[in-house]
Every structure is written in C-alpha cells, then in structure tokens.
Design a protein around this motif. Sequence first.
Motif, PDB file in Angstrom:
ATOM      1  N   ARG A 114       0.823  -1.208   0.000  1.00 50.83           N
ATOM      2  CA  ARG A 114       0.000   0.000   0.000  1.00 50.83           C
ATOM      3  C   ARG A 114       0.859   1.260   0.000  1.00 50.83           C
ATOM      4  O   ARG A 114       0.546   2.241  -0.688  1.00 50.83           O
ATOM      5  CB  ARG A 114      -0.941   0.001   1.206  1.00 50.83           C
ATOM      6  N   LEU A 115       1.919   1.257   0.778  1.00 48.58           N
ATOM      7  CA  LEU A 115       2.814   2.406   0.823  1.00 48.58           C
ATOM      8  C   LEU A 115       3.455   2.629  -0.535  1.00 48.58           C
ATOM      9  O   LEU A 115       3.502   3.762  -1.045  1.00 48.58           O
ATOM     10  CB  LEU A 115       3.879   2.191   1.889  1.00 48.58           C
ATOM     11  N   ALA A 116       3.957   1.552  -1.142  1.00 46.25           N
ATOM     12  CA  ALA A 116       4.599   1.680  -2.453  1.00 46.25           C
ATOM     13  C   ALA A 116       3.601   2.115  -3.516  1.00 46.25           C
ATOM     14  O   ALA A 116       3.906   2.949  -4.368  1.00 46.25           O
ATOM     15  CB  ALA A 116       5.231   0.346  -2.837  1.00 46.25           C
ATOM     16  N   ARG A 117       2.394   1.565  -3.463  1.00 47.53           N
ATOM     17  CA  ARG A 117       1.368   1.934  -4.443  1.00 47.53           C
ATOM     18  C   ARG A 117       0.982   3.400  -4.310  1.00 47.53           C
ATOM     19  O   ARG A 117       0.776   4.101  -5.305  1.00 47.53           O
ATOM     20  CB  ARG A 117       0.145   1.038  -4.255  1.00 47.53           C
ATOM     21  N   GLN A 118       0.873   3.885  -3.069  1.00 52.10           N
ATOM     22  CA  GLN A 118       0.526   5.287  -2.858  1.00 52.10           C
ATOM     23  C   GLN A 118       1.597   6.199  -3.431  1.00 52.10           C
ATOM     24  O   GLN A 118       1.293   7.240  -4.038  1.00 52.10           O
ATOM     25  CB  GLN A 118       0.352   5.561  -1.355  1.00 52.10           C
ATOM     26  N   THR A 119       2.867   5.831  -3.259  1.00 53.22           N
ATOM     27  CA  THR A 119       3.963   6.625  -3.812  1.00 53.22           C
ATOM     28  C   THR A 119       3.864   6.696  -5.332  1.00 53.22           C
ATOM     29  O   THR A 119       4.072   7.754  -5.939  1.00 53.22           O
ATOM     30  CB  THR A 119       5.314   6.011  -3.409  1.00 53.22           C
ATOM     31  N   VAL A 120       3.521   5.565  -5.961  1.00 50.25           N
ATOM     32  CA  VAL A 120       3.387   5.529  -7.423  1.00 50.25           C
ATOM     33  C   VAL A 120       2.243   6.423  -7.882  1.00 50.25           C
ATOM     34  O   VAL A 120       2.340   7.109  -8.908  1.00 50.25           O
ATOM     35  CB  VAL A 120       3.166   4.070  -7.896  1.00 50.25           C
ATOM     36  N   ARG A 121       1.164   6.448  -7.132  1.00 49.08           N
ATOM     37  CA  ARG A 121      -0.011   7.227  -7.530  1.00 49.08           C
ATOM     38  C   ARG A 121       0.196   8.735  -7.391  1.00 49.08           C
ATOM     39  O   ARG A 121      -0.503   9.522  -8.028  1.00 49.08           O
ATOM     40  CB  ARG A 121      -1.222   6.810  -6.699  1.00 49.08           C
ATOM     41  N   TYR A 152      -2.419   1.558 -16.617  1.00 42.57           N
ATOM     42  CA  TYR A 152      -3.031   2.502 -17.557  1.00 42.57           C
ATOM     43  C   TYR A 152      -2.787   3.927 -17.076  1.00 42.57           C
ATOM     44  O   TYR A 152      -3.024   4.241 -15.899  1.00 42.57           O
ATOM     45  CB  TYR A 152      -4.528   2.230 -17.665  1.00 42.57           C
ATOM     46  N   LEU A 153      -2.323   4.782 -17.965  1.00 42.91           N
ATOM     47  CA  LEU A 153      -1.924   6.144 -17.611  1.00 42.91           C
ATOM     48  C   LEU A 153      -2.761   7.165 -18.370  1.00 42.91           C
ATOM     49  O   LEU A 153      -3.223   6.907 -19.491  1.00 42.91           O
ATOM     50  CB  LEU A 153      -0.441   6.358 -17.937  1.00 42.91           C
ATOM     51  N   ASN A 154      -2.897   8.370 -17.783  1.00 43.24           N
ATOM     52  CA  ASN A 154      -3.585   9.459 -18.478  1.00 43.24           C
ATOM     53  C   ASN A 154      -2.581  10.271 -19.290  1.00 43.24           C
ATOM     54  O   ASN A 154      -1.410   9.889 -19.425  1.00 43.24           O
ATOM     55  CB  ASN A 154      -4.366  10.329 -17.486  1.00 43.24           C
ATOM     56  N   THR A 155      -3.016  11.409 -19.809  1.00 48.12           N
ATOM     57  CA  THR A 155      -2.138  12.201 -20.676  1.00 48.12           C
ATOM     58  C   THR A 155      -0.966  12.819 -19.914  1.00 48.12           C
ATOM     59  O   THR A 155       0.037  13.211 -20.520  1.00 48.12           O
ATOM     60  CB  THR A 155      -2.937  13.329 -21.361  1.00 48.12           C
ATOM     61  N   GLN A 156      -1.079  12.911 -18.578  1.00 51.06           N
ATOM     62  CA  GLN A 156       0.036  13.400 -17.750  1.00 51.06           C
ATOM     63  C   GLN A 156       0.885  12.246 -17.225  1.00 51.06           C
ATOM     64  O   GLN A 156       1.751  12.444 -16.374  1.00 51.06           O
ATOM     65  CB  GLN A 156      -0.500  14.216 -16.552  1.00 51.06           C
ATOM     66  N   ASN A 157       0.645  11.055 -17.733  1.00 47.96           N
ATOM     67  CA  ASN A 157       1.359   9.837 -17.308  1.00 47.96           C
ATOM     68  C   ASN A 157       1.165   9.516 -15.833  1.00 47.96           C
ATOM     69  O   ASN A 157       2.028   8.912 -15.189  1.00 47.96           O
ATOM     70  CB  ASN A 157       2.854   9.934 -17.638  1.00 47.96           C
ATOM     71  N   ARG A 158       0.018   9.914 -15.316  1.00 47.78           N
ATOM     72  CA  ARG A 158      -0.359   9.509 -13.966  1.00 47.78           C
ATOM     73  C   ARG A 158      -1.193   8.235 -14.043  1.00 47.78           C
ATOM     74  O   ARG A 158      -1.929   8.018 -14.999  1.00 47.78           O
ATOM     75  CB  ARG A 158      -1.139  10.618 -13.250  1.00 47.78           C
ATOM     76  N   ILE A 160      -3.978   5.743 -13.815  1.00 48.21           N
ATOM     77  CA  ILE A 160      -5.440   5.691 -13.738  1.00 48.21           C
ATOM     78  C   ILE A 160      -5.884   4.372 -13.114  1.00 48.21           C
ATOM     79  O   ILE A 160      -6.736   4.328 -12.231  1.00 48.21           O
ATOM     80  CB  ILE A 160      -6.076   5.793 -15.147  1.00 48.21           C
ATOM     81  N   LEU A 161      -5.289   3.289 -13.596  1.00 48.96           N
ATOM     82  CA  LEU A 161      -5.705   1.957 -13.170  1.00 48.96           C
ATOM     83  C   LEU A 161      -4.519   1.002 -13.199  1.00 48.96           C
ATOM     84  O   LEU A 161      -3.762   0.978 -14.169  1.00 48.96           O
ATOM     85  CB  LEU A 161      -6.810   1.436 -14.097  1.00 48.96           C
ATOM     86  N   ASP A 162      -4.377   0.251 -12.141  1.00 51.84           N
ATOM     87  CA  ASP A 162      -3.392  -0.827 -12.063  1.00 51.84           C
ATOM     88  C   ASP A 162      -4.189  -2.122 -12.060  1.00 51.84           C
ATOM     89  O   ASP A 162      -4.790  -2.490 -11.054  1.00 51.84           O
ATOM     90  CB  ASP A 162      -2.571  -0.665 -10.779  1.00 51.84           C
ATOM     91  N   GLN A 163      -4.215  -2.792 -13.191  1.00 53.50           N
ATOM     92  CA  GLN A 163      -5.094  -3.948 -13.345  1.00 53.50           C
ATOM     93  C   GLN A 163      -4.307  -5.242 -13.537  1.00 53.50           C
ATOM     94  O   GLN A 163      -3.456  -5.336 -14.428  1.00 53.50           O
ATOM     95  CB  GLN A 163      -6.028  -3.753 -14.537  1.00 53.50           C
ATOM     96  N   ILE A 164      -4.600  -6.219 -12.701  1.00 52.41           N
ATOM     97  CA  ILE A 164      -4.076  -7.570 -12.912  1.00 52.41           C
ATOM     98  C   ILE A 164      -4.984  -8.240 -13.939  1.00 52.41           C
ATOM     99  O   ILE A 164      -6.181  -8.428 -13.688  1.00 52.41           O
ATOM    100  CB  ILE A 164      -4.044  -8.365 -11.597  1.00 52.41           C
ATOM    101  N   VAL A 165      -4.441  -8.569 -15.075  1.00 50.86           N
ATOM    102  CA  VAL A 165      -5.262  -9.129 -16.152  1.00 50.86           C
ATOM    103  C   VAL A 165      -5.124 -10.640 -16.250  1.00 50.86           C
ATOM    104  O   VAL A 165      -5.922 -11.288 -16.925  1.00 50.86           O
ATOM    105  CB  VAL A 165      -4.915  -8.474 -17.514  1.00 50.86           C
ATOM    106  N   SER A 166      -4.116 -11.204 -15.595  1.00 52.44           N
ATOM    107  CA  SER A 166      -3.944 -12.649 -15.675  1.00 52.44           C
ATOM    108  C   SER A 166      -3.075 -13.136 -14.532  1.00 52.44           C
ATOM    109  O   SER A 166      -2.068 -12.520 -14.198  1.00 52.44           O
ATOM    110  CB  SER A 166      -3.301 -13.034 -17.010  1.00 52.44           C
ATOM    111  N   ASP A 167      -3.492 -14.227 -13.922  1.00 51.57           N
ATOM    112  CA  ASP A 167      -2.658 -14.955 -12.969  1.00 51.57           C
ATOM    113  C   ASP A 167      -2.494 -16.353 -13.523  1.00 51.57           C
ATOM    114  O   ASP A 167      -3.346 -17.212 -13.355  1.00 51.57           O
ATOM    115  CB  ASP A 167      -3.307 -15.008 -11.583  1.00 51.57           C
TER     116      ASP A 167
END
Length: 247
Positions: A114-121, A152-158, A160-167
């Motif tokens: 969670r900490l690492a994900r928040q930093t990325v966001r 998935y990123l927006n036009t500012q490269n922020r 939008i979505l971190d999606q696991i599409v396959s395990d």
Amino acid sequence: MDEPPSLFPQPGREKSEKDRVREAGLDSSGHRARLRKRLLDGGDDALGDHEVIEYLLMTAIPRQDVKPHARMLLQRFGSLAGVLNADAQTLMGVPGIKDAAAAALKIVGVSARRLARQTVREEPVLSSWQALLDYLHIDMAHLNHERVRVLYLNTQNRLILDQIVSDGTLDESAIYTREIIAKAMAIGAAALILVHNHPSGSPEPSRADIQITQKIIEAGRLLGITVHDHVIIGRQGHVSLKAKGLI
C-alpha cells in the motif's frame, strides 16, 4: 504444626519473579527487550532477516522462543520477502504458525504494498520510475506463478488503473491484445505499461514476451494509445524491454 498448602492464593501473598514473568509473558533473559532496543535505536539494518521475522512473531506468540520458527520460515520460503509475501494458508502449513502469527507476517506485506502503491499514484509514473519498480518488486518478484498486469496512464502519465489481467501463463492470443486496448479506450487511457513476472527468477525476456509486446504496441498505435514499456520482474532483478532496445 505446619498448615497444609492452600489450594487458593492467600491474601497479601507475594508472587515470585518467575510467576510474574510467566503470567505477563515477559522474557526473563531480556532477549526480547534487547531486540526491541536494537530495532528502535538502530537503522534499517539493525536486525537481521531472521530477527525481523522473530520480532513479528513475538507480537503473536508471546510466551515462546520464536527463533526456531523464524529460521524455519526463512528456510521454507528462501528470504524475508518470500516469507512476507507468502499466502496465509501456506504460512500456516509451517509447524507452529497459527492464524495470529500468519496475520502478523502478512500485515507487513500488505502495508509495504500500500505504501509503495501510494507513492506511485502521487507522481507521474515516468518521472518516478524507481518508485514504480520498487512497487512491482514488492508485489510480484516472489510469486510462484506468472502474473500479468497493465498500468493505464492518463495524458500526464499519472496512473489511472493498475489492473491484474492474468494470474497464470502469458497468453499470446489476439483476444488478449484486444482486451488490453479495449480497456484503455473504455477508461480514457492515453498510454500503458505492460508488466509481468518470471517465477523462474530470471527477468530475461523470451521471444514470446517480445512478440506479444509488438502486437500490443501496433494495436495501440492505430488507436492513439502509447505503450511506454514492458517490464519483466524476477527475483534476480528486472528488465525493461525499452531500455534493452527490444521495442
């Protein structure tokens, strides 16, 4: 004549030091207190990996010597990260590890992710690349199965979505490509980053990794969606296909 020993504590009777230690779950040798002091007074490397695990187990197993448990966990999972990323049922398969101990170990992994994900966001992904890599390593490097995710990123490269599409296994099918691009269109993403891990440990890309990346790049190009990179995570590090000149 001596009185027979009472079955009940006598008023005012002092408990022995041994009794107080046992009832309070304290450590008569002072080992736990010394470990705590080293943790509080020292830096990130004040405790060894087995001592980190030991300290976490101490919070859940208060009246036992947990050093053997800590060493057994390290032997079973190979590393501190392996222990903290193991699922609860697998942890509880280790002798002496019950649900409370498994929870004490798992909460660290949850907190780290969670900490690492928040930093990325909080920052544009491309300008906080190391934070992204740290997050991906925490989440994926020690999985024993292959996981595919798309950032998935927006036009500012922020983000939008971190999606696991396959395990499971990386799929080269056209449907896989269409699903990724369709999702980008649906959420208004301007760019994306592909990520997957190699359970074998080596992050070196396979021919299939490169081919599927090229397919997704071409599909995205037709619809104005940029594929910035494909990052492969392994226990031995990571590989960026872009940095290697493969895309």
